[in-house]
Design a protein around this motif. Structure first.
Motif, PDB file in Angstrom:
ATOM      1  N   ASP A  31       8.999  -3.962   6.523  1.00 39.58           N
ATOM      2  CA  ASP A  31       8.964  -2.553   6.899  1.00 39.58           C
ATOM      3  C   ASP A  31      10.202  -2.136   7.693  1.00 39.58           C
ATOM      4  O   ASP A  31      10.606  -0.970   7.661  1.00 39.58           O
ATOM      5  CB  ASP A  31       7.707  -2.265   7.725  1.00 39.58           C
ATOM      6  CG  ASP A  31       7.143  -0.886   7.431  1.00 39.58           C
ATOM      7  OD1 ASP A  31       6.590  -0.705   6.332  1.00 39.58           O
ATOM      8  OD2 ASP A  31       7.287   0.010   8.276  1.00 39.58           O
ATOM      9  N   TYR A  60      10.789   3.818  15.725  1.00 42.85           N
ATOM     10  CA  TYR A  60       9.981   2.647  15.378  1.00 42.85           C
ATOM     11  C   TYR A  60      10.404   1.455  16.234  1.00 42.85           C
ATOM     12  O   TYR A  60       9.574   0.747  16.807  1.00 42.85           O
ATOM     13  CB  TYR A  60      10.173   2.360  13.888  1.00 42.85           C
ATOM     14  CG  TYR A  60       9.499   1.120  13.354  1.00 42.85           C
ATOM     15  CD1 TYR A  60       8.127   1.114  13.085  1.00 42.85           C
ATOM     16  CD2 TYR A  60      10.229  -0.026  13.059  1.00 42.85           C
ATOM     17  CE1 TYR A  60       7.508  -0.015  12.551  1.00 42.85           C
ATOM     18  CE2 TYR A  60       9.629  -1.151  12.540  1.00 42.85           C
ATOM     19  CZ  TYR A  60       8.268  -1.135  12.285  1.00 42.85           C
ATOM     20  OH  TYR A  60       7.669  -2.259  11.759  1.00 42.85           O
ATOM     21  N   PHE A  91      -1.570  -0.948  12.315  1.00 40.21           N
ATOM     22  CA  PHE A  91      -0.347  -0.916  11.502  1.00 40.21           C
ATOM     23  C   PHE A  91      -0.662  -0.415  10.091  1.00 40.21           C
ATOM     24  O   PHE A  91       0.095   0.368   9.509  1.00 40.21           O
ATOM     25  CB  PHE A  91       0.266  -2.312  11.440  1.00 40.21           C
ATOM     26  CG  PHE A  91       1.659  -2.351  10.879  1.00 40.21           C
ATOM     27  CD1 PHE A  91       2.756  -2.067  11.685  1.00 40.21           C
ATOM     28  CD2 PHE A  91       1.889  -2.677   9.553  1.00 40.21           C
ATOM     29  CE1 PHE A  91       4.047  -2.091  11.168  1.00 40.21           C
ATOM     30  CE2 PHE A  91       3.164  -2.712   9.025  1.00 40.21           C
ATOM     31  CZ  PHE A  91       4.251  -2.416   9.839  1.00 40.21           C
ATOM     32  N   THR A  92      -1.796  -0.849   9.552  1.00 42.00           N
ATOM     33  CA  THR A  92      -2.217  -0.414   8.214  1.00 42.00           C
ATOM     34  C   THR A  92      -2.509   1.083   8.204  1.00 42.00           C
ATOM     35  O   THR A  92      -2.057   1.819   7.316  1.00 42.00           O
ATOM     36  CB  THR A  92      -3.469  -1.194   7.768  1.00 42.00           C
ATOM     37  OG1 THR A  92      -3.193  -2.603   7.825  1.00 42.00           O
ATOM     38  CG2 THR A  92      -3.873  -0.823   6.357  1.00 42.00           C
ATOM     39  N   THR A  94      -1.472   3.425  10.376  1.00 39.20           N
ATOM     40  CA  THR A  94      -0.274   4.244  10.636  1.00 39.20           C
ATOM     41  C   THR A  94       0.687   4.215   9.447  1.00 39.20           C
ATOM     42  O   THR A  94       1.434   5.177   9.228  1.00 39.20           O
ATOM     43  CB  THR A  94       0.448   3.781  11.913  1.00 39.20           C
ATOM     44  OG1 THR A  94       0.686   2.369  11.852  1.00 39.20           O
ATOM     45  CG2 THR A  94      -0.385   4.100  13.153  1.00 39.20           C
ATOM     46  N   SER A  95       0.685   3.122   8.665  1.00 42.31           N
ATOM     47  CA  SER A  95       1.485   3.089   7.427  1.00 42.31           C
ATOM     48  C   SER A  95       0.974   4.137   6.447  1.00 42.31           C
ATOM     49  O   SER A  95       1.762   4.829   5.780  1.00 42.31           O
ATOM     50  CB  SER A  95       1.421   1.698   6.787  1.00 42.31           C
ATOM     51  OG  SER A  95       2.015   0.727   7.613  1.00 42.31           O
ATOM     52  N   CYS A  98       2.189   7.440   7.663  1.00 39.28           N
ATOM     53  CA  CYS A  98       3.605   7.625   7.314  1.00 39.28           C
ATOM     54  C   CYS A  98       3.749   8.113   5.878  1.00 39.28           C
ATOM     55  O   CYS A  98       4.528   9.028   5.587  1.00 39.28           O
ATOM     56  CB  CYS A  98       4.375   6.315   7.491  1.00 39.28           C
ATOM     57  SG  CYS A  98       4.649   5.807   9.202  1.00 39.28           S
ATOM     58  N   GLY A  99       3.000   7.480   4.972  1.00 38.15           N
ATOM     59  CA  GLY A  99       3.084   7.847   3.561  1.00 38.15           C
ATOM     60  C   GLY A  99       2.554   9.236   3.266  1.00 38.15           C
ATOM     61  O   GLY A  99       2.957   9.870   2.283  1.00 38.15           O
ATOM     62  N   ARG A 111       5.794   7.118  12.715  1.00 35.62           N
ATOM     63  CA  ARG A 111       6.600   5.909  12.913  1.00 35.62           C
ATOM     64  C   ARG A 111       6.507   5.410  14.350  1.00 35.62           C
ATOM     65  O   ARG A 111       6.542   4.207  14.612  1.00 35.62           O
ATOM     66  CB  ARG A 111       8.056   6.209  12.548  1.00 35.62           C
ATOM     67  CG  ARG A 111       8.301   6.301  11.068  1.00 35.62           C
ATOM     68  CD  ARG A 111       8.319   4.956  10.404  1.00 35.62           C
ATOM     69  NE  ARG A 111       9.592   4.274  10.634  1.00 35.62           N
ATOM     70  CZ  ARG A 111       9.848   3.024  10.261  1.00 35.62           C
ATOM     71  NH1 ARG A 111       8.914   2.294   9.704  1.00 35.62           N
ATOM     72  NH2 ARG A 111      11.023   2.482  10.504  1.00 35.62           N
ATOM     73  N   GLN A 114       3.335   3.606  14.433  1.00 38.41           N
ATOM     74  CA  GLN A 114       3.469   2.366  13.664  1.00 38.41           C
ATOM     75  C   GLN A 114       4.173   1.288  14.486  1.00 38.41           C
ATOM     76  O   GLN A 114       3.766   0.123  14.497  1.00 38.41           O
ATOM     77  CB  GLN A 114       4.228   2.645  12.368  1.00 38.41           C
ATOM     78  CG  GLN A 114       4.175   1.497  11.365  1.00 38.41           C
ATOM     79  CD  GLN A 114       5.042   1.755  10.151  1.00 38.41           C
ATOM     80  OE1 GLN A 114       6.090   2.392  10.241  1.00 38.41           O
ATOM     81  NE2 GLN A 114       4.622   1.267   8.991  1.00 38.41           N
ATOM     82  N   PHE A 177       5.581   3.013   2.189  1.00 40.07           N
ATOM     83  CA  PHE A 177       4.606   2.912   3.282  1.00 40.07           C
ATOM     84  C   PHE A 177       3.224   2.529   2.752  1.00 40.07           C
ATOM     85  O   PHE A 177       2.517   1.722   3.359  1.00 40.07           O
ATOM     86  CB  PHE A 177       4.521   4.234   4.041  1.00 40.07           C
ATOM     87  CG  PHE A 177       5.783   4.590   4.768  1.00 40.07           C
ATOM     88  CD1 PHE A 177       6.205   3.848   5.868  1.00 40.07           C
ATOM     89  CD2 PHE A 177       6.572   5.661   4.363  1.00 40.07           C
ATOM     90  CE1 PHE A 177       7.377   4.170   6.540  1.00 40.07           C
ATOM     91  CE2 PHE A 177       7.741   5.990   5.034  1.00 40.07           C
ATOM     92  CZ  PHE A 177       8.147   5.235   6.126  1.00 40.07           C
ATOM     93  N   ASN A 180       1.878  -1.153   2.321  1.00 45.32           N
ATOM     94  CA  ASN A 180       1.321  -1.933   3.433  1.00 45.32           C
ATOM     95  C   ASN A 180      -0.209  -1.906   3.473  1.00 45.32           C
ATOM     96  O   ASN A 180      -0.822  -2.810   4.048  1.00 45.32           O
ATOM     97  CB  ASN A 180       1.832  -1.393   4.780  1.00 45.32           C
ATOM     98  CG  ASN A 180       3.298  -1.673   5.007  1.00 45.32           C
ATOM     99  OD1 ASN A 180       3.850  -2.623   4.463  1.00 45.32           O
ATOM    100  ND2 ASN A 180       3.940  -0.841   5.805  1.00 45.32           N
TER     101      ASN A 180
END
Length: 468
Positions: A31, A60, A91-92, A94-95, A98-99, A111, A114, A177, A180
């Motif tokens: 990432d 980030y 993390f999953t 927030t990914s 992000c997407g 970010r 994340q 993103f 993830n």
């Protein structure tokens, strides 16, 4: 604590635990690189300004670097498994955010979140390896960890290019993103069943004031390092960094006061008096100072001076990544017999690679991409020899109860060094390029890289004497 962990995981299951935690490290590493490939597309689609685009990358790193010590200590307090699962879940999620982002500011906020969740997840990787592999298998385990670090960088560049170019399911840049999410869910499911549970330490809680003060201090130090170049190192940048140094000094005094009152400081103060550990941190700082900055300088030189197209310039680094993986494998075997000497040898090979690079650029007017790739592979092999066992070596004297704190301090040191190296050596490169030529800028940067690596080797040698 260490005995409890060993009792709950037999020698075969701990290798499955290793696979789970390094998979999370791989996801984090990918990432860090994959976003760079997608940035031009993101800028167009979200109509993001250049400042917003820089913030997507920098925020980030800032969130991760300022919170990783706190994340490591949370693992000490609440157990590495609990905090690891919370970190991977965050993390999953927030990914996914992000997407789904619809604007530059929203992506920056996602970010930031994340990076903060990565600060929960990543320290538990090193802490878990430190807890589970204290026997003769330690070198092999950390060697695998080093290989994953090398593969993550190469995979980030390649996967980013493939996902953005193929426009998978019409998702475009968002796929970098979204990828993830399934991986994160698999890691959570596997870790829930296999990773050993370490009971919460009775009567302990997070030092919240210490966490806030450290966050403020590191933010004042790291933020200017990442953004200073864009504001031409205005006087206020240096004032903010000076304030950061003062706040970190105040943080250490605060932590000693917490310890005197019988509380649990954010960092284990005993680590500050561990000569081998502290010398190891200095070695790590100078190693990482010449890490990201090296890739920045080489990318700039290839594209600006040699006019190598971006995709071809990216491919030049592939042999380096493969050599890094081979070096990581070799270091795991050699470290069991030769200890810190392997890292010093790796430093020497890196310096030899830099010397050959300088000689090649001096003697060949326009070095071809394959020739550069071959020369860079020498540097990559030396880097693999050092990076794979470096974390294991630095943490070797840390007690199991302080594994999270030690891993967090190591992670913060690495991130500050990466940012400082990019700021200092990047500035030197651009200044020499503007005043003289890109070729002379590369020579100057190579000399600075070599000086940093020699200093790393000196601290490793000094650490070796402290350990013995």
């Amino acid at each position: 604590m260490h005995q409890m962990v060993s009792a709950t995981v037999d020698s075969s299951r701990r290798w499955w635990v290793l696979a789970i935690v390094v998979a999370a490290q791989f996801m984090f590493g990918v990432d860090a690189f994959i976003v760079n490939v997608a940035i031009p597309t993101i800028a167009i689609e979200l109509r993001a300004s250049s400042a917003q685009i820089e913030a997507v990358i920098a925020i980030y790193l800032i969130a991760y670097a300022t919170l990783v010590v706190t994340g490591g200590r949370l693992g000490d307090v609440y157990g590495t498994k609990n905090v690891f699962l919370a970190g991977v879940l965050g993390f999953t999620g927030t990914s996914l955010w992000c997407g789904l982002a619809q604007s530059g500011p929203e992506l920056i906020a996602a970010r930031l979140a994340q990076g903060a969740t990565a600060a929960l997840m990543v320290p538990q990787v090193l802490a878990t390896l430190h807890l589970l592999f204290s026997d003769q298998s330690r070198g092999r385990a950390f060697g695998i960890y080093g290989i994953v670090l090398g593969l993550a960088g190469a995979a980030g560049f390649l996967l980013g290019g493939v996902l953005v170019t193929s426009d998978l399911a019409g998702l475009g840049w968002r796929a970098v993103f979204f990828v993830n999410v399934p991986f994160g869910l698999v890691i959570i499911a596997a870790a829930s069943g296999i990773m050993p549970s370490v009971p919460r330490r009775a009567g302990t809680r997070l030092d919240v004031p210490g966490a806030i003060v450290l966050f403020a201090g590191l933010l004042c130090l790291i933020g200017p390092l990442l953004f200073g170049h864009d504001v031409h190192w205005a006087p206020w940048v240096w004032l903010v960094m000076t304030a950061g140094v003062a706040i970190v000094a105040a943080f250490l005094r605060l932590e000693r006061a917490v310890a005197r009152r019988g509380g649990m400081p954010l960092i284990d103060l005993a680590l500050l008096s561990d000569a081998a550990f502290m010398r190891g941190l200095y070695a790590a700082f100078f190693f990482f100072f010449a890490n990201l900055s090296f890739y920045l300088v080489m990318t700039m030189f290839m594209q600006r001076a040699l006019h190598i197209p971006p995709l071809q310039a990216g491919l030049v680094f592939l042999p380096l990544a493969l050599a890094f993986v081979i070096g990581s494998r070799h270091s795991g075997v050699r470290a069991r017999h030769r200890g810190t000497l392997v890292l010093i040898e790796g430093c020497a090979i890196q310096i030899a690679g830099l010397a050959i690079l300088a000689l090649t650029v001096a003697s060949v007017e326009t070095p071809a991409a394959p020739l550069l790739a071959l020369v860079l592979a020498i540097f990559g092999y030396g880097q693999g020899l050092v990076m794979a066992p470096l974390s294991s070596t630095v943490l070797s004297t840390v007690k199991p109860a302080s594994a999270g704190s030690g891993a967090g301090m190591y992670g913060t040191t690495a991130q500050i060094a990466n940012a400082a190296g990019v700021a200092a050596i990047g500035t030197a490169f651009f200044a020499m390029e503007a005043a003289f030529s890109a070729r002379l800028a590369l020579f100057t940067s190579s000399a600075l890289f070599a000086l940093s690596i020699v200093t790393c080797a000196a601290f490793l040698s000094w650490m070796r004497r402290a350990a013995t």
